[in-house]
Write a protein that holds these residues in place. Structure first.
Motif, PDB file in Angstrom:
ATOM      1  N   PRO A 181      26.470   2.789 -40.407  1.00 24.25           N
ATOM      2  CA  PRO A 181      27.552   2.360 -39.513  1.00 24.25           C
ATOM      3  C   PRO A 181      27.066   1.649 -38.260  1.00 24.25           C
ATOM      4  CG  PRO A 181      27.192   4.716 -39.304  1.00 24.25           C
ATOM      5  CD  PRO A 181      26.345   4.251 -40.463  1.00 24.25           C
ATOM      6  N   ARG A 182      25.763   1.758 -37.957  1.00 21.96           N
ATOM      7  CA  ARG A 182      25.234   1.094 -36.764  1.00 21.96           C
ATOM      8  C   ARG A 182      25.197  -0.426 -36.928  1.00 21.96           C
ATOM      9  NH1 ARG A 182      19.340   3.378 -36.310  1.00 21.96           N
ATOM     10  NH2 ARG A 182      19.416   2.669 -38.482  1.00 21.96           N
ATOM     11  N   GLU A 206      30.119  -4.693 -50.037  1.00 20.18           N
ATOM     12  CA  GLU A 206      29.729  -3.715 -51.052  1.00 20.18           C
ATOM     13  C   GLU A 206      28.591  -2.825 -50.578  1.00 20.18           C
ATOM     14  OE1 GLU A 206      28.875  -6.215 -54.368  1.00 20.18           O
ATOM     15  OE2 GLU A 206      30.987  -6.400 -54.991  1.00 20.18           O
ATOM     16  N   ASN A 207      27.840  -3.292 -49.571  1.00 16.40           N
ATOM     17  CA  ASN A 207      26.748  -2.510 -49.002  1.00 16.40           C
ATOM     18  C   ASN A 207      27.236  -1.514 -47.946  1.00 16.40           C
ATOM     19  OD1 ASN A 207      23.765  -2.489 -49.352  1.00 16.40           O
ATOM     20  ND2 ASN A 207      23.755  -2.767 -47.136  1.00 16.40           N
ATOM     21  N   GLY A 208      28.545  -1.575 -47.637  1.00 16.28           N
ATOM     22  CA  GLY A 208      29.107  -0.658 -46.655  1.00 16.28           C
ATOM     23  C   GLY A 208      28.905  -1.079 -45.222  1.00 16.28           C
ATOM     24  N   ASN A 209      28.759  -2.390 -44.984  1.00 12.47           N
ATOM     25  CA  ASN A 209      28.538  -2.904 -43.630  1.00 12.47           C
ATOM     26  C   ASN A 209      29.662  -3.840 -43.225  1.00 12.47           C
ATOM     27  OD1 ASN A 209      25.327  -3.236 -44.961  1.00 12.47           O
ATOM     28  ND2 ASN A 209      25.789  -1.692 -43.412  1.00 12.47           N
ATOM     29  N   SER A 366      34.041   1.527 -37.753  1.00 14.98           N
ATOM     30  CA  SER A 366      33.875   2.808 -38.444  1.00 14.98           C
ATOM     31  C   SER A 366      34.764   3.895 -37.868  1.00 14.98           C
ATOM     32  CB  SER A 366      32.410   3.265 -38.383  1.00 14.98           C
ATOM     33  OG  SER A 366      32.043   3.590 -37.054  1.00 14.98           O
ATOM     34  N   LYS A 367      35.104   3.780 -36.600  1.00 17.33           N
ATOM     35  CA  LYS A 367      35.945   4.790 -35.954  1.00 17.33           C
ATOM     36  C   LYS A 367      37.392   4.664 -36.386  1.00 17.33           C
ATOM     37  CE  LYS A 367      32.862   5.232 -31.987  1.00 17.33           C
ATOM     38  NZ  LYS A 367      31.768   4.426 -32.545  1.00 17.33           N
ATOM     39  N   ALA A 368      37.733   3.486 -36.935  1.00 15.79           N
ATOM     40  CA  ALA A 368      39.067   3.298 -37.488  1.00 15.79           C
ATOM     41  C   ALA A 368      39.066   3.474 -38.997  1.00 15.79           C
ATOM     42  CB  ALA A 368      39.593   1.910 -37.125  1.00 15.79           C
TER      43      ALA A 368
END
Length: 373
Positions: A181-182, A206-209, A366-368
Motif C-alpha cells: 500500500p505504500r 493486478e499487482n495491487g498498486n 488504501s484508506k478508502a
C-alpha cells in the motif's frame, strides 16, 4: 437551480473569493465538510524536497537529474549525524513532509531513516530496481517511476551506469512491491507509448498498486515536451483511467492539464504560474511578487543539504510538465474554480485525488479501500 458566479479575467481578491465560496456553499452545503478537510490538510502538511544522494544505479534517457548536471553541481553529504541535524532543523522550522529524490534513495536507506526519525510524512522517489525495506519504513510513501510503459520502459530506463542495457525493470519493480500500500507508480506518458498505456496500467492494478500519470519530458533535446497528436494520447489516457478508476488516481481534469498544459480559465503551465519553486531563492523574487500563488515555504535542497535548488525538478521551465508541479498548480488555484457549484466540486475532486496518492495521507486510496480495480 445551480448557483453561478461571474468571474473576470483576473483572479478574485481574497475577500471576493471568500464571498463567492460562501455563496456556493450556501447552495451546496454538502461540499462544506470536504472543503474544510482539504483546506485543513493543505495547512497541516508543509513540504520540502531533498536530493538525498547524487548516486544512481541506472541512467534513464531524458532524466533531468543527470541531463542537468545535478549529480555534480554540489558535493554529496553522507554524514548521518549532520543529515539528522538537517532533518531536525526542518522540523523546527515547521516542515513535516519531505520528498526524497536523487539519485536513487534506495541506495542510501540509512539517510531515509534519518528523515523518518524526525518527520512524519516521507515520500521517496525510486526507479524500482532495488526494493525499499518495509521494516522501519512502514508509513512512508514510495513513488516508482515508469517511462512510456511496456517495452519502451526498458528502452528508456533499463540502462546501467556503464551504458549496457538490461530488461525487465518494470517487472522487477512489480515483484518488489506486490500489494504494497505504500507504493504508487508514476507513469510518464509518451506519445511513442500510447499502445502501452492500457496493458501497463492493467499490470499495476493486478499487482495491487495505484498509479498516477506523469508526462515524459525528454530532457536534453530541443523540445522536451513536444507532442504531435495531443488528442490521441489524451483520449487514451482518459479511456484507461475510466477502465481502471480505482487504480488510476489521476483526476480527468488533471490529466487534461498535464497533457495540454492548459486550464478552463485560459491559464498555461509555466514558470510564471508554477508554485513548486524554492520560494526563498533570490532568483524567484519577481515570480513570488507576480501575484500567482506558490507553495508556502517550499524549498528544494541539493545533496549537500545546504544549497537551495531552483525548483522541484529541472529548472528548465520550457521543457517541464512535471505531474506533481501541475497538480500543485491546480490545488493552489482554488479561486479559479469559483464560477459555479460544479466547478467548486471539481476542484475538490482534483484536490482529493492528489491526496489519495500518498500513503501517509488520511485520504490515501488504501484508506478508502480502493487500491486496485
Amino acid at each position: 437551480m445551480a448557483t453561478t458566479v461571474t468571474i473576470t479575467e483576473r483572479p478574485p481578491s481574497r475577500r471576493e473569493a471568500k464571498e463567492r465560496t460562501a455563496a456556493l456553499l450556501a447552495a451546496r452545503p454538502d461540499l462544506a465538510d470536504r472543503l474544510h478537510r482539504v483546506r485543513r490538510l493543505g495547512r497541516t502538511v508543509r513540504s520540502c524536497e531533498v536530493h538525498l544522494t547524487n548516486a544512481c544505479n541506472i541512467r534513464c534517457k531524458g532524466c533531468w537529474y543527470f541531463e542537468g548536471g545535478f549529480d555534480t553541481a554540489v558535493s554529496e553529504l553522507s554524514d548521518l549525524d549532520k543529515i539528522r541535524a538537517f532533518a531536525t532543523r526542518l522540523r523546527e522550522e515547521g516542515v513535516n513532509q519531505a520528498t526524497l529524490i536523487g539519485g536513487e534513495p534506495t541506495l542510501v536507506p540509512r539517510r531515509v531513516e534519518a528523515f523518518v526519525e524526525h518527520l512524519p510524512y516521507i515520500t521517496i522517489s525510486t526507479n524500482g530496481l532495488r526494493p525499499m525495506p518495509r521494516q522501519g519504513f512502514e508509513e512512508i510513501a514510495i513513488a516508482v517511476s515508469i517511462f512510456g510503459g511496456g517495452p519502451l520502459d526498458d528502452d528508456l530506463r533499463a540502462i546501467r551506469v556503464n551504458g549496457s542495457k538490461f530488461t525487465g525493470l518494470f517487472d522487477t519493480a512489480l515483484s518488489h512491491y506486490k500489494d504494497d500500500p505504500r507504493v504508487m507508480f508514476i507513469f510518464a506518458l509518451s506519445e511513442d507509448g500510447v499502445a502501452h498505456i492500457e496493458p501497463t496500467v492493467r499490470k499495476i492494478a493486478e499487482n495491487g498498486n495505484i498509479v498516477t500519470f506523469n508526462f515524459y519530458s525528454e530532457h536534453g533535446t530541443e523540445n522536451p515536451i513536444r507532442i504531435a497528436n495531443e488528442r490521441r494520447i489524451l483520449d487514451e489516457a482518459l479511456r484507461v483511467r475510466d477502465l481502471y478508476p480505482h487504480a488510476v488516481v489521476s483526476h480527468p481534469y488533471f490529466i487534461r492539464t498535464l497533457i495540454t498544459g492548459t486550464t478552463h480559465w485560459g491559464g498555461r503551465f509555466g514558470y510564471d504560474v508554477c508554485p513548486s519553486i524554492s520560494v526563498d531563492l533570490p532568483a524567484h523574487a519577481d515570480r513570488v511578487a507576480n501575484g500567482n500563488p506558490v507553495i508556502p515555504g517550499f524549498a528544494a535542497w541539493g545533496a549537500d543539504y545546504e544549497t537551495l535548488q531552483f525548483c522541484c525538478t529541472s529548472g528548465d521551465c520550457n521543457g517541464c510538465r512535471d505531474s506533481q508541479a501541475v497538480y500543485s498548480w491546480l490545488m493552489v488555484s482554488a479561486s479559479r474554480f469559483l464560477q459555479s457549484e460544479q466547478r467548486l466540486e471539481e476542484w475538490l475532486d482534483i484536490s482529493e485525488s492528489y491526496w489519495r496518492q500518498w500513503h501517509w495521507s488520511p485520504l490515501h486510496a488504501s484508506k478508502a479501500g480502493t487500491v486496485a480495480s
